[in-house]
Design an enzyme around this catalytic site. Structure first.
Site, PDB file in Angstrom:
ATOM      1  N   ARG A  49       0.678  -1.563  -0.007  1.00 22.92           N
ATOM      2  CA  ARG A  49      -0.413  -0.026  -0.385  1.00 22.92           C
ATOM      3  C   ARG A  49       0.876   1.517  -0.448  1.00 22.92           C
ATOM      4  NH1 ARG A  49      -1.305   1.710   4.650  1.00 22.92           N
ATOM      5  NH2 ARG A  49      -2.430  -0.131   5.481  1.00 22.92           N
ATOM      6  N   TYR A 102     -16.248  17.079 -14.927  1.00 22.65           N
ATOM      7  CA  TYR A 102     -17.398  15.507 -15.740  1.00 22.65           C
ATOM      8  C   TYR A 102     -17.962  15.421 -14.840  1.00 22.65           C
ATOM      9  CZ  TYR A 102     -16.450  10.610 -15.740  1.00 22.65           C
ATOM     10  OH  TYR A 102     -16.412   9.558 -15.053  1.00 22.65           O
ATOM     11  N   ASP A 174      -7.272  18.581 -13.743  1.00 25.59           N
ATOM     12  CA  ASP A 174      -7.895  17.596 -14.893  1.00 25.59           C
ATOM     13  C   ASP A 174      -7.398  17.020 -15.627  1.00 25.59           C
ATOM     14  OD1 ASP A 174      -8.917  15.057 -15.972  1.00 25.59           O
ATOM     15  OD2 ASP A 174     -10.722  15.346 -14.540  1.00 25.59           O
ATOM     16  N   LYS A 199      -8.239   6.633 -19.115  1.00 26.84           N
ATOM     17  CA  LYS A 199      -8.364   7.514 -20.665  1.00 26.84           C
ATOM     18  C   LYS A 199      -7.409   7.152 -21.265  1.00 26.84           C
ATOM     19  CE  LYS A 199     -12.396   7.963 -18.479  1.00 26.84           C
ATOM     20  NZ  LYS A 199     -12.525   9.234 -17.750  1.00 26.84           N
TER      21      LYS A 199
HETATM   22  C1  LIG Z   1     -13.110   9.437 -16.187  1.00 29.39           C
HETATM   23  C2  LIG Z   1     -12.886  11.039 -15.845  1.00 29.39           C
HETATM   24  C3  LIG Z   1     -12.577  10.888 -14.735  1.00 29.39           C
HETATM   25  C4  LIG Z   1     -12.424  10.117 -13.304  1.00 29.39           C
HETATM   26  O1  LIG Z   1     -11.929   9.306 -13.259  1.00 29.39           O
HETATM   27  P1  LIG Z   1     -12.264   7.425 -13.301  1.00 29.39           P
HETATM   28  O2  LIG Z   1     -11.052   6.519 -13.862  1.00 29.39           O
HETATM   29  O3  LIG Z   1     -13.246   7.472 -14.069  1.00 29.39           O
HETATM   30  O4  LIG Z   1     -12.455   6.928 -11.962  1.00 29.39           O
HETATM   31  C5  LIG Z   1     -12.086  12.368 -13.722  1.00 29.39           C
HETATM   32  N1  LIG Z   1     -12.541  13.457 -14.676  1.00 29.39           N
HETATM   33  C6  LIG Z   1     -12.438  13.018 -16.605  1.00 29.39           C
HETATM   34  C7  LIG Z   1     -12.310  14.617 -17.002  1.00 29.39           C
HETATM   35  C8  LIG Z   1     -12.785  12.351 -16.666  1.00 29.39           C
HETATM   36  O5  LIG Z   1     -13.624  11.339 -17.732  1.00 29.39           O
END
Ligand SMILES: *Cc1c(COP(=O)(O)O)cnc(C)c1O
Length: 379
Positions: A49, A102, A174, A199
């Protein structure tokens, strides 16, 4: 950055394995480590961890490609967000979020963190004056997404960083939609970067993961402490898949962008498409800022369809090569209806999206096949 992006993506944190010379960091599927006498840790590893060598390789690579001081890998993007927010905010603090954040980020604020005493305001981040006017003495974080999901809005990272810093707040970006290949928020003044590595970074729709990259070593220490204390770490298999994806991010992003540009041209010329949302278009309100802070304009496109919600849903249902599904950033093209799918949870809120909107995550398939599929889906 001394070495180029692709060199860092392929080599940073990835020395050949000292035992075997393996050129790829092995998957250390292990929870604990033999100590050489009490407290005698080998290379600092004690319990997975706290740290695991496969995850360390990914974390060092993430820090390198974002130009940050420290990278940390999490079980998901939302786990990374939660860890950051609970590390830097206290009850009574205030956060500014994009008014088209998001959906999962919005839900984290609205349904989880608000109950813990954090207040938030959704603000159109493209409007710098609106952001400045929304800052309060309690504002701790300005949370930026650019481009936004699914409306592809653009925020000026450097301008928002100076507003945040004047107010004694942090700027968090983000960077999921742009990826570190197209946009480097820390160099523009951000304090920390968040990714859903699910992503573009992972890139193959085969793993859920998240990341934080801190601009300073002090913030990195604080976030690392919380990563261990809260425990939402990336497992070694997930870290390995994510690192494998990251190596090819640069070449994939260029192809995502090439294909997206061709699809934008098709959509612009189509009589059933009433509006194309893509920051690469000169008519896009954020185009100039995007051109300044992004290398190219990315693989995400949204468009509005004549005939309203039913027509938009029809296009999604008729597509074949574009797979109907949530998520984005993988090698395969995806299509979705945000109002009924990814953004269903924000219906009725300030973040509601138009019902005639369709979102594309343009993959790296042969572009002529993508164009043909979209033409038939539009009819
Ligand atoms: C998918 C996404 C998230 C969240 O991520 P997860 O891996 O699904 O928890 C946060 N911000 C954006 C812009 C996203 O596309």
């Amino acid at each position: 950055m001394t070495e180029g992006f692709e060199t860092l993506a392929i080599h940073a944190g990835q020395e050949a394995d000292p035992l075997t010379g393996a050129v790829v960091p092995p998957i250390y599927a292990v929870s604990t480590y033999k100590q050489d006498g009490v407290g005698g840790l080998r290379s600092g590893y004690e319990y997975s961890r706290s740290a695991n060598p496969t995850r360390t390789a990914l974390e060092e690579c993430l820090a390198a490609v974002e130009g940050g001081a420290r990278g940390l890998a999490f079980a998901s993007g939302l786990a990374a967000e939660d860890t950051l927010l609970r590390a830097v905010c206290r009850p009574g603090d205030h956060v500014i979020i994009p008014n088209d954040a998001y959906g999962g980020t919005f839900r984290l604020f609205a349904k989880v963190l608000e109950a813990w005493g954090l207040s938030y305001d959704p603000v159109p981040l493209g409007d710098v004056d609106a952001v400045r006017a929304s800052v309060r003495p309690q504002t701790k974080v300005i949370w930026v997404e650019t481009p936004t999901n699914p409306l592809l809005g653009i925020a000026d990272i450097a301008a928002l960083a100076s507003i945040a810093h004047d107010a004694g707040a942090m700027l968090v970006v983000d960077n999921t939609f742009a990826s570190p290949y197209l946009q480097q928020p820390l160099a523009l003044g951000a304090d920390a970067v968040v990714h859903s590595t699910t992503k573009y970074v992972g890139g193959h729709s085969d793993v859920i993961g998240g990341a934080l990259v801190a601009g300073s070593a002090e913030l990195g220490e604080r976030l690392a402490y919380h990563q261990n204390a809260m425990g939402a770490v990336a497992g070694p298999f997930d870290a390995w898949l994510t690192l494998r994806g990251l190596k090819t991010l640069g070449v994939r992003m260029d192809r995502h962008c090439d294909n997206a540009e061709r699809i934008v041209d098709l959509l612009l010329a189509h009589r059933k498409v009433t509006e194309v949302l893509y920051p690469g278009l000169p008519g896009h309100p954020g185009h100039e800022i995007a051109a300044k802070q992004m290398k190219r304009f990315g693989g995400m496109i949204s468009f509005r369809v004549a005939g309203g919600e039913a027509a938009a849903v029809d296009v999604c249902n008729r597509a074949r090569l574009f797979t109907l599904g949530e998520s984005l950033g993988g090698v395969e093209s995806l299509i979705e209806h945000p109002g009924r799918m990814t953004h269903a949870s924000v219906a009725g809120s300030a973040l509601e999206v138009p019902a005639d909107l369709v979102r594309l995550s343009v993959g790296i398939e042969t572009v002529d096949d993508l164009l043909a599929d979209l033409s038939q889906a539009l009819g």
